[in-house]
Scaffold this active site. Sequence first.
Site, short mmCIF file in Angstrom:
data_model
loop_
_atom_site.label_atom_id
_atom_site.label_comp_id
_atom_site.label_asym_id
_atom_site.label_seq_id
_atom_site.Cartn_x
_atom_site.Cartn_y
_atom_site.Cartn_z
N GLU A 155 28.11 40.72 -25.16
CA GLU A 155 29.16 40.80 -24.25
C GLU A 155 28.55 40.90 -22.90
O GLU A 155 29.23 41.82 -22.08
CB GLU A 155 30.32 41.67 -24.60
CG GLU A 155 30.84 41.20 -26.08
CD GLU A 155 32.31 41.66 -26.41
OE1 GLU A 155 33.08 41.92 -25.48
OE2 GLU A 155 32.67 41.81 -27.50
N1 CAA Z 1 37.02 36.62 -13.69
C1 CAA Z 1 37.60 35.58 -13.14
N2 CAA Z 1 36.70 34.68 -12.56
C2 CAA Z 1 35.58 34.55 -12.63
C3 CAA Z 1 34.92 35.75 -13.43
C4 CAA Z 1 35.59 36.80 -13.56
N3 CAA Z 1 35.43 38.00 -14.21
N4 CAA Z 1 33.56 35.85 -13.24
C5 CAA Z 1 33.24 34.55 -12.68
N5 CAA Z 1 34.65 34.08 -12.33
C6 CAA Z 1 34.79 32.64 -11.52
C7 CAA Z 1 34.13 32.74 -10.18
O1 CAA Z 1 35.15 33.34 -9.23
C8 CAA Z 1 33.82 31.29 -9.87
O2 CAA Z 1 34.99 30.56 -9.30
P1 CAA Z 1 35.05 29.72 -8.11
O3 CAA Z 1 33.98 28.77 -8.35
O4 CAA Z 1 36.69 29.28 -7.95
O5 CAA Z 1 34.69 30.62 -7.00
C9 CAA Z 1 33.31 30.75 -11.00
O6 CAA Z 1 33.96 31.68 -12.20
C10 CAA Z 1 31.96 30.72 -11.20
O7 CAA Z 1 31.40 32.18 -11.06
P2 CAA Z 1 29.99 32.37 -10.97
O8 CAA Z 1 29.20 31.38 -9.89
O9 CAA Z 1 29.77 33.98 -10.42
O10 CAA Z 1 29.20 32.10 -12.32
P3 CAA Z 1 27.77 32.08 -12.78
O11 CAA Z 1 27.74 30.84 -13.67
O12 CAA Z 1 26.96 32.54 -11.85
O13 CAA Z 1 27.74 33.35 -14.09
C11 CAA Z 1 27.97 35.67 -14.86
C12 CAA Z 1 28.31 34.54 -13.59
C13 CAA Z 1 28.45 36.86 -14.66
C14 CAA Z 1 26.43 35.60 -14.90
C15 CAA Z 1 28.49 35.07 -16.19
O14 CAA Z 1 27.97 33.72 -16.54
C16 CAA Z 1 28.20 36.20 -17.31
O15 CAA Z 1 29.30 36.90 -17.42
N6 CAA Z 1 27.33 35.80 -18.30
C17 CAA Z 1 27.26 36.69 -19.41
C18 CAA Z 1 27.94 36.11 -20.33
C19 CAA Z 1 28.28 36.94 -21.52
O16 CAA Z 1 28.78 38.01 -21.39
N7 CAA Z 1 28.11 36.36 -22.87
C20 CAA Z 1 28.42 37.19 -24.03
C21 CAA Z 1 29.07 36.24 -24.84
S1 CAA Z 1 30.09 36.88 -26.31
C22 CAA Z 1 29.26 37.83 -27.35
O17 CAA Z 1 28.33 38.58 -26.97
C23 CAA Z 1 29.13 37.53 -28.76
C24 CAA Z 1 29.99 38.41 -29.56
O18 CAA Z 1 30.15 37.89 -30.64
C25 CAA Z 1 30.04 39.78 -29.59
#
Ligand code: CAA
Length: 382
Positions: free
Chosen positions: A366
């Site tokens: 996550e």
């Molecule tokens: N809430 C709302 N909008 C959001 C947001 C949030 N928390 N985070 C990003 N956004 C929006 C941004 O505002 C942006 O919008 P605009 O283009 O309109 O400005 C858009 O999304 C893109 O944002 P970023 O450029 O910041 O995105 P990024 O590609 O750089 O990624 C990141 C940001 C925080 C690294 C994100 O990719 C991330 O959280 N990565 C981790 C993924 C993750 O947690 N994976 C786990 C999968 S589930 C799991 O673990 C499996 C299971 O079974 C337990």
Amino acid sequence: MFDLRSSEDQEQIRQMVKEFVEKEVAPGASARDDAEDIAAVHELLKKMGKLGLMGLPYPQEYGGAGSDQVTYVLAGMEINKVDASLGCAYSVHISLASWPIFHYGNEEQRRKYSTKMFNGEFLGAFGLTEPCAGSDSGASQCTAVLDGDHYVLNGTKCFCTNGEIADVIVMFAMTDKSKGTKGISAFIVEKGTPGLNFIKRERKMGIRSTVQNVIEMQNLRVPKENLLGKEGDGFKIAMTTLDGGRIGIAAQGVGIAIGAYEYARQYAKERIQFGKSIATQQVIAFKLADMFTKIEAAKMLALQAAWKKDQHMPFGTDAAMAKLFATDTAMEVTTEAVQVLGGTGFTREHPVERMMRDAKITQIYEGTNEIQKLVISGTILR
Ligand code: CAA
């Protein structure tokens, strides 16, 4: 108002979960881990459905228990104290699958899926991660193409918790690659849909009685009405879902840490070396003091994030801080718990080695803790 006490309702549910966990979950936790007994955990989830726990923080109008995020954290801590595999499956169902369907779903989708998810009839999963899109979840290679009244999904998903035992999966795929993250869409995929192939079950270091699958989607046809939100909403849906999911993982970290700390404390009080219990020897007493202090701090962060979500306040950064701190605490406390037990803590005679193995994944899934720092620093430096 500033009040750190839980309400009567919250305490009543916590107590009910504690009793359920002691009676039904604790006895077989180590055996289930040993045997990677996914079916037994699935059975426990069904029992939790009967107790109203599978829809705990959702409205009664849709079959939920009408409780809140704070109670969800209290329940999560009780479950994870004893069995982090069950805790993982539960948290994915509540936060990663049920929430996006309920929050972004239309009335028809809520009536069709949420009600069954909340009463425990349907178990949920979340299909975001891909072999080349882990931390960088926007780099999805999976595609969804509209063909008549269906979307046709192709591509590979991995680490899908609950995958093969789930009844519904919230699945993400690119409907328009040229738009980057704004080209990702979310779909509700039902179990048994042709083209939904579970090609691998991961063998893991910890949380061994949950299932994580590799899924291959081969011309998987999803009815148009199962699009969640609008085309292109998928990344926002995934990110906001994970904001909430991180509260669940924070509760998991705290729960695992409490389980290990309580076991080590009891052991230390009973273990005699150099003529007295090791708990009375400062080197161990100070370890226990550090463990307890960090657990209390982690608990506060988790409850703060949950409380803010309940108050409809921004909580994403709080959730990231809680997840980061609580899961690092889980790793530290479980490692110290094994140390307090010494050689015997390294054996499978005691649960602390399992807790230490289980703690590791909480720093990874996550959003890795490195990603949490990216989220937190993004906020404080904005
Ligand atoms: N809430 C709302 N909008 C959001 C947001 C949030 N928390 N985070 C990003 N956004 C929006 C941004 O505002 C942006 O919008 P605009 O283009 O309109 O400005 C858009 O999304 C893109 O944002 P970023 O450029 O910041 O995105 P990024 O590609 O750089 O990624 C990141 C940001 C925080 C690294 C994100 O990719 C991330 O959280 N990565 C981790 C993924 C993750 O947690 N994976 C786990 C999968 S589930 C799991 O673990 C499996 C299971 O079974 C337990």
